[in-house]
Structures are given as C-alpha cells and as structure tokens.
Design an enzyme around this catalytic site. Structure first.
Site, PDB file in Angstrom:
ATOM      1  N   ASP A  37      34.537  46.601  46.319  1.00  0.00           N
ATOM      2  CA  ASP A  37      35.346  45.513  46.876  1.00  0.00           C
ATOM      3  C   ASP A  37      36.816  45.902  46.942  1.00  0.00           C
ATOM      4  OD1 ASP A  37      33.211  43.826  47.276  1.00  0.00           O
ATOM      5  OD2 ASP A  37      33.326  42.979  45.253  1.00  0.00           O
ATOM      6  N   SER A  63      29.126  37.986  56.956  1.00  0.00           N
ATOM      7  CA  SER A  63      29.488  38.382  55.598  1.00  0.00           C
ATOM      8  C   SER A  63      30.651  37.496  55.191  1.00  0.00           C
ATOM      9  CB  SER A  63      29.891  39.848  55.551  1.00  0.00           C
ATOM     10  OG  SER A  63      30.998  40.061  56.387  1.00  0.00           O
ATOM     11  N   LEU A  64      30.806  37.309  53.906  1.00  0.00           N
ATOM     12  CA  LEU A  64      31.820  36.370  53.427  1.00  0.00           C
ATOM     13  C   LEU A  64      32.992  37.095  52.804  1.00  0.00           C
ATOM     14  CD1 LEU A  64      29.563  33.724  51.646  1.00  0.00           C
ATOM     15  CD2 LEU A  64      30.539  33.637  53.937  1.00  0.00           C
ATOM     16  N   GLU A  91      27.153  26.410  46.371  1.00  0.00           N
ATOM     17  CA  GLU A  91      25.859  26.952  45.933  1.00  0.00           C
ATOM     18  C   GLU A  91      26.078  28.220  45.122  1.00  0.00           C
ATOM     19  OE1 GLU A  91      24.676  29.491  49.869  1.00  0.00           O
ATOM     20  OE2 GLU A  91      24.858  27.324  50.065  1.00  0.00           O
ATOM     21  N   LYS A  98      25.714  32.110  44.259  1.00  0.00           N
ATOM     22  CA  LYS A  98      25.553  33.289  45.118  1.00  0.00           C
ATOM     23  C   LYS A  98      24.505  34.189  44.470  1.00  0.00           C
ATOM     24  CE  LYS A  98      28.193  36.730  47.639  1.00  0.00           C
ATOM     25  NZ  LYS A  98      27.108  37.707  47.600  1.00  0.00           N
ATOM     26  N   LYS A 100      33.642  35.121  43.262  1.00  0.00           N
ATOM     27  CA  LYS A 100      32.837  35.978  42.388  1.00  0.00           C
ATOM     28  C   LYS A 100      33.254  35.847  40.935  1.00  0.00           C
ATOM     29  CE  LYS A 100      30.802  39.044  45.504  1.00  0.00           C
ATOM     30  NZ  LYS A 100      31.043  40.475  45.572  1.00  0.00           N
ATOM     31  N   CYS A 156      36.003  66.023   9.090  1.00  0.00           N
ATOM     32  CA  CYS A 156      36.387  64.620   9.161  1.00  0.00           C
ATOM     33  C   CYS A 156      37.855  64.496   9.590  1.00  0.00           C
ATOM     34  CB  CYS A 156      36.188  63.971   7.790  1.00  0.00           C
ATOM     35  SG  CYS A 156      36.862  62.300   7.682  1.00  0.00           S
ATOM     36  N   CYS A 203      39.895  62.958   6.352  1.00  0.00           N
ATOM     37  CA  CYS A 203      40.070  63.658   5.080  1.00  0.00           C
ATOM     38  C   CYS A 203      39.769  65.150   5.173  1.00  0.00           C
ATOM     39  CB  CYS A 203      39.181  63.025   4.001  1.00  0.00           C
ATOM     40  SG  CYS A 203      37.432  63.381   4.211  1.00  0.00           S
TER      41      CYS A 203
END
Length: 796
Positions: A42, A87-88, A127, A129, A328, A422, A425
DNA sequence: ATACCTCGAGTTCG
DNA sequence: CTCGAGGTAT
C-alpha cells in the site's frame, strides 16, 4: 495546464516502484505467495500514485496504478466484466492526537461528500472488509450462469465450475422480482474453522498446509479440478451489484443488500448503516473489538455512501469511487530493518538471542525487540544483521520475526553465529548435549543471572516484595548493593535513598532530585516495609523463590507438602527425593545439587538469620511411610538386573542396609531373589561410591521417618482427588485467588485440560481450554457453580 | 519403549 | 500463551 518535466531521480523512483509493485502483484495474485506485506504494498502504491499525480507526464497506461492484480495464469478462460469491478481507496490510522487527526483520511473522505452533496452527516452503508477473493456472479433469468474472479478489474478468470461447488452461492435465485440480468459481487472466503480443519487434515495426511485462510480461498478457487474445490469448504458473502438489465433495484445500497439476502445471497450480519464521521468511527471501533471473535478474517471495514443518487453525483477518481473507502486496521505485519542480534541471559543462564530492530508500529504498538528463540531458529530463518525482515504480532502479543526478505539483503552480510562467551560476564557459553539452548556457565558470577534471580525472588508468586520491581532489582545488582537475595534484608531506608540518588545521577535525571527528596524517602520507606513484610512466608513460596532449576511453583508445593520443613528439603539426597510424586531423576539431582553448593547453603542460612520465618512448617507427610523404604531406594538406584520385585523382596527380609550387607548374596537368593539379580547387586555394592550413597540415603530416610508423627491424622480434604482447570476471566475473584481457595480444599488446580480433569471452570471469554473440555467431554462449570462449591465447603 | 500429561521457563510492551 | 522436556502410566 502544461506538463512540467520530471527530474531524473523522480523518473527512476517511479520506474523502481512500478517494478516492485508489478513483482508483488505477480507473487500475490498469480503465485499466491506474497513477497511483501500488505502495508508495504500500500505504501508503495500510494507513493507511486502521488508521483504520477504530481508529474502527469509520468503517467502511463500500463502503470500498476491503472489496474488491480496481474494477468491470470493459464488454465481458465478470460471473462470481461460488463461493469468493471472497482477497487477502493484506503484509509489508515495516522499519528496524532484526537480522532479527527488520527482518522484524518476518513474525516476528509466524509467531509468531501458533505461538501459536494451539500448534506450534513450523510448516511453510509458500512460493512466488514473480508479478507478473501473478490468475485462477480452473473445470473440470467434467475439462474447462475457465470462466475469470475476480479482479475485486473476489467477482465477476470472464468471459475464458474469451481464456484458452483461453493454452497453459499445460490445456483437459482429465491423469491421473485429479480432482473433479467443481475451481476452480484462479493468475497469468497474460507472460514477460520474450515481453515483449521483443512490444515489439521493436511498435517495428518502429510500434505502442504495452507498459509492463511485468504490463501486457502484463493488457492482453492483456482484449482483446475472442481472436485478439489468442493472438498475445501469455501464461503461467500455478497456486498455489491454490477450490471443490471431488465429490472430495478432499490435506491440505496443497504436496501439492495437486504434485497440480495431475500434472493438467497449471504450478506454479512455485521453490515449496518452509520451517520456522519462519528458514526463511521464508532462502527470501526465496534468491529475492531469484535475482530478476533468473528468467524472469518477481516482487514478493516468499508464505508459506502448509501444512496445511489449520491454515488452517481460523487463519481470516480481514476479507478476508485469517491463515494466509498476502505478503512484498514493497523497492519499485523510490518517490514523493518534488523539492527542487531543481542543475547539475553535468563535466570537459569539460558542465552536467548533476540532481534533489535528499527522501531516499527505493528498492530498498534511500537515493536523494537522480537525473540529469535534459539540458534536453530536463526539458522532456519537465515536471519542476518542488516536484513529487512517481516515482523508479526500474531494471535498472542509476542512479536516474532516471520521471515527475511532475501531480495533486500544488503551486500556483505554474514550468517549469524552464537557468541562463545556471555556478553555480560564473559564466561563461556555452553550447549548441553542434545539441547537447543546455550547457557552461560558463569552462575552467580554473572550479573545478568543475579539480576534475573533477584527479580524472580521478589516476584509476586515468590516472596512478593512490594515495591521491588524490575527496575530497582536491576539497579541493586548493577550497583552491587545486593549480591544475593539475603543482602536485601540488611538494607536501610538511607541505603535506598542513596541508591536512588546514584541512579538519577547516572541517568542524568537530576532536576527532580531536590523536590523529590521527600518522595524518595517515602518510596524507600515503603520498600523497606515491603521487604520486612516478606519475611513471613510459606515454605513453598520460599523454595520457589530460591530459583532452583526445574523447581516451579508446583514442585515447590510438593516438596513443602511432603517434607514439611526446610531442614529436610535442604539435606535430603537425590535418591530419597525421587520417591516424591512428580520428582524424577533430573529434578531430584537439581535440588540436591543446589543444596550441595556451599554458597547456596550460606545464602539460605543468611536468609534465616535475617528473620525469614515459615508460616506453615510441618512434619513430613505420613504418606512417606508407605513410599519410603530400603526397597524403593534400591529400585531408584537402577541396579543392573535388579527389578522392582526383587527390591521389594529384599526390603521385606532385610529392612536395613546393614542387615542386607551381612546377609550377603547367598541369603538374598534364599529369600527368593534370582541369581542374576543377586550378582548385579553384589557388583553394585562393590563400588565404594555407590555404597556411600546408599548409606547416606538410608540415613536421610531414617531421619525423615522418625519425624513423621505417629498418630496419623489424615482428615480427608473435601476436594481431594479433584483436578480442576480454570479458564477465562472470573468476575468476582481473581484466578490466583480461586486457585488458592480450591487448593486449600485439597483440589489440584492444573493449567491444561485432559481426560483426567474433573471439571473446567469457564469464566468470561474462555478460549481454547473450553473447546478442549467440550472435545474431551469434560464437565464445564460456570463461575456461580464454583462460588457455590467454595461456599459449601469453606468453613467460616 | 511409547504415549500421554503436566510443569517450567521464557517472552514484549505499557 | 506456547514450547520443550521431564515424569508417569501403559
């Protein structure tokens, strides 16, 4: 308007974006194997749209902004949609304060409609999606004649045969009054339960499981053999209409959906209407709260201006309608850069690699760290420092690295290797044989382990020291004010005030200090009181607080209940510990090993000297009499050829070790022990170490048995033998409290449901454990029944 | 030996 | 909450 030329770098950027989007389309729509996250996709699409809008000269008919999806893979006939499938535009949450700021894109969408139509608070059809595959269904004279995928919006694939197998799609319309030609648009989806069921089946039959329900829907629909589609249960929800000939439809979208319902199409029950910006956001929140409880995956909600007249007036911008928008949810997955792989050292020394990343918003929170579990996991994912990775906050809350985007790996990265020492230490990191985990060998030398041990010691389920949180535990260890937990009990108010001053200085947070003087004193007083208040504890909590490996709450309780007193716990050798329930070789060795360390004994002594007292010390359990005898000890020693029967036999004839030894092999055999077993025992006893161990075990056993009270008063607890599982949220009491009270009545409260479970108490929003209970036919109680039970049995 | 069952340990962010 | 591993029952 004259078209101004675009700078070279803009031209390049546009070309790069187009290539990336094209590639992503191919992966997503054709291969069904997404390469980048939806959020990334997107973002790129918007950037490209913005560039093309700013420099019209760059616009081109073959730009990805002009179509949705990619060319279909061979196998299906092409279908040209009579009316293109839309398409939205998308709206995402933005940074900022206040709803209008954060939902700016929704606010703008709504305001534009108000202005263009000169209406206040227009009505929208709203509604969820659905996250599936958009399709168009064509009905002629009420009969389903053709179904097609959306494809690029103009042309899709003819998947009529497969769609016929979807039960939710009517082959003939119900009722009457339908137009001669009717195109219905909607989403083919796979319900979560069908997705789970399919994957369970796939795993059982060694087939490839589906990645997610959306892929399930898409993959099933493009099967060339409709018989396969039929086996995968798909669902369908209608949300729009396309071409209509020879008939009329209502004048609003919401009424049309209602009409579609009457003609036999499933329409999501979540479909509603809303008025104005406030109404849209209220709906968004309502669906968001329900999201996890819905039977299908959704990735947002859609707002459509309800009346068709208004829609016509608003019209389109390029391909997207100006009268509808998809709002979204924040993305569940994001890409970010992996900056470093750090090693975390746990209380037991476990070295866990975790990824430090460029902070990124995932599902509403900023994520900086994600666990990588262990070296194997890193190798499996092939994660390298500098990689671009996809992070997810799946079902639960814990962020995880899903995978690496190999294409975006910078040059010169190297596979990650576990460090040898480590980071705190510098002790060696070692990996136990066959184990997945690496551990720091530093023990108490390691400040990280001391820190975690102190946090554990003070924690709510252990000593429950109020006011000593992680932050201060950390400071106490780092400033070396506290080396072992016992040191806590020698600290004064002044020590803590001093410590706070040193932390503030170190962190540079000094400005508050002057006026904070009084506050700091109060805080230190509370802490000292909290420490003092922790001195009186149950033996089980104390044992748990020591942080012995493999000793959690449950095992600590077992030890306390069976041995009664700390003396016995700290002096009982491993073979004797092993007779206790749920304590086997590993755990017994861990406990005995802990107390074999002089330093640990000193810490325990120091704690006792500091005034730790037990509220519940008792005599060892009378049940030890039945469990603990020489035969059991012999059995525990796992002597070659010497089975449990022989052990029992020997103990009957020779109750003490001395008697057993003076008896000798010949006597054992007369007692009925097989020849082989007798010689096995003889060989075992010949080892000097083995004999010494047995002697000390026997001595410990004697001490314990002597302490067992002669008069065995075994009052039968009301809920003895009951195993209860709590799940969900209880309203009138906390889960911990319920657990405590049930255990006080003798019940065992377990965390997982099995067929041994007596009953499950289900509170609000109970989850998987409740399902499991139903599956296994285990009784389920509600909170009221639990309260009644407690009331019935509790005294007072 | 094998198949469950349970417990322990680790995990991120606000 | 989930995973792995320890413990027990078969």
């Amino acid at each position: 308007m004259t078209e101004r030329p675009a700078p070279a770098e803009i031209v390049d950027r546009t070309a790069a974006l187009r290539a990336q989007i094209e590639q992503a389309n191919y992966c997503y729509h054709v291969l069904d194997e997404p390469e980048i996250t939806d959020a990334d996709y997107d973002r790129r699409m918007r950037e490209l749209e913005a560039l093309e809008a700013e420099y019209p000269v760059l616009a081109s008919p073959d730009s990805p902004t002009r179509k949705v999806g990619a060319r279909a893979q061979g196998g299906f006939a092409e279908v040209r949609h009579q009316l293109p499938m839309l398409s939205l535009g998308n709206a995402f949450e933005q940074d900022g304060d206040g709803e209008r700021e954060r939902f700016r894109e929704v606010a703008e969408f709504e305001r534009r409609i108000e202005q263009m139509l000169d209406r206040r608070e227009p009505v929208f059809s709203v509604e969820p999606k659905l996250d599936g595959l958009a399709i168009s269904l064509r009905y002629e004279r009420g009969v389903f004649v053709q179904g097609a995928t959306r494809g690029d919006g103009e042309t899709g694939e003819d998947v009529t045969a497969n769609l016929r197998t979807v039960r939710a799609i009517p082959l003939k319309l119900r009722g009457k009054g339908w137009p001669d030609v009717l195109e219905v648009r909607g989403e083919v989806i796979m319900l979560r339960k069908d997705f789970e069921a399919f994957n369970e089946y796939a795993r059982a039959h060694d087939e490839k499981p589906l990645a997610n329900p959306r892929n399930g829907a898409a993959g099933s629909l493009r099967q060339l053999d409709p018989a396969i589609t039929a086996k995968r249960r798909l669902s369908f929800f209608a949300y729009a209409i396309g071409a209509v000939e020879g008939g009329t439809l209502p004048s609003t979208h919401s009424a049309t959906l209602q009409q579609l319902r009457e003609w036999g199409f499933p329409v999501s029950p979540e479909v509603d209407t809303a008025r104005g910006f406030e109404g849209l956001i209220a709906y968004f929140r309502r669906i968001g709260a329900k999201r996890d409880a819905l039977p299908y995956d959704i990735d947002g909600v859609v707002y459509k201006l309800d009346d068709y007249a208004g829609q016509r007036e608003m019209g389109f911008v390029s391909r997207a309608p100006r009268w509808a928008i998809a709002h979204k949810f924040p993305a569940q997955e994001q890409t970010t850069r992996l900056l470093d792989i750090e090693i975390q050292i746990g209380r037991t020394g476990a070295a866990t690699p975790r990824a430090r990343m460029e902070p990124v918003q995932v599902a509403g929170v900023t994520v900086t760290y994600a666990t990588l579990h262990n070296a194997d996991q890193i190798a499996r994912l092939d994660v390298r420092v500098g990689d671009t990775v996809i992070v997810r906050r799946a079902g639960d809350v814990i962020p995880e690295v899903v995978r690496v985007i190999q294409d975006q790996r910078p040059a010169g990265t190297v596979p990650w290797v576990m460090p040898t020492h480590c980071p705190i230490c510098s002790s060696a990191l070692i990996r136990e044989e066959g184990a997945a985990a690496w551990r720091c060998s530093g023990g108490l030398i390691c400040a990280a382990q001391r820190k975690e041990a102190l946090i554990h010691f003070a924690s709510r389920r252990a000593m429950d020291i109020e006011g000593l949180g992680e932050r201060f535990a950390e400071a106490l260890v780092e400033l070396d004010i506290v080396h072992t937990p016992a040191d806590l009990y020698g600290l004064s108010v002044d020590d803590f005030v001093d410590m706070k001053r040193r932390i503030d200085e170190r962190d540079g947070t000094t400005p508050e200090t002057v006026k904070a003087g009084k506050v700091a004193t109060k805080w230190a007083e509370n802490l000292v009181a909290g420490i003092a208040g922790s001195k009186r504890v149950t033996l089980a909590r104390f044992l748990f607080a020591l942080g012995i490996m493999h000793i959690g709450e449950s095992t600590a309780k077992t030890l306390a209940a069976w041995l009664g007193r700390l003396d016995f716990v700290r002096s009982t050798p491993a073979p004797v510990l092993r007779v206790l329930p749920d304590i086997g070789g590993e755990v017994a060795t861990s406990i005995a090993g802990f107390f074999a360390q002089e330093g640990n004994q000193q810490v325990v002594d120091a704690l006792l000297a500091a005034g730790i007292v037990f509220s519940d010390e008792a005599t060892p359990s009378p049940l030890l009499r039945e469990r603990l005898n020489l035969g059991v000890l012999l059995d525990m020693a796992k002597i070659n050829k010497l089975g449990p029967k022989s052990c029992k036999l020997l103990a009957q004839h020779f109750p003490t070790l001395d008697q057993l030894l003076t008896g000798g092999s010949a006597h054992w055999i007369t007692a009925g022990v097989p020849q082989a077993a007798a010689s096995g025992l003889e060989n075992f006893l010949a080892g000097p170490l083995a004999l010494a161990e047995l002697r000390s075990a026997e001595a410990a056993m004697q001490r314990l048995l002597e302490a067992v009270p002669v008069t065995a008063v075994v009052a039968q607890a009301p809920l003895a033998e009951q195993t209860i599982v709590l799940t969900g949220t209880l309203t009138s009491l906390s889960r911990d409290e319920a657990k405590e009270r049930l255990e006080a009545l003798g019940a065992k409260v377990s965390g997982s449901v099995s067929k041994k479970t007596s009953f499950v108490v289900a509170g609000e929003a109970a989850g998987s454990k409740l399902d499991k209970a139903h599956e296994l036919g285990v009784a389920v109680w509600d909170e009221a029944q639990l309260l009644a039970l407690l009331k019935e049995h509790e005294v007072g």
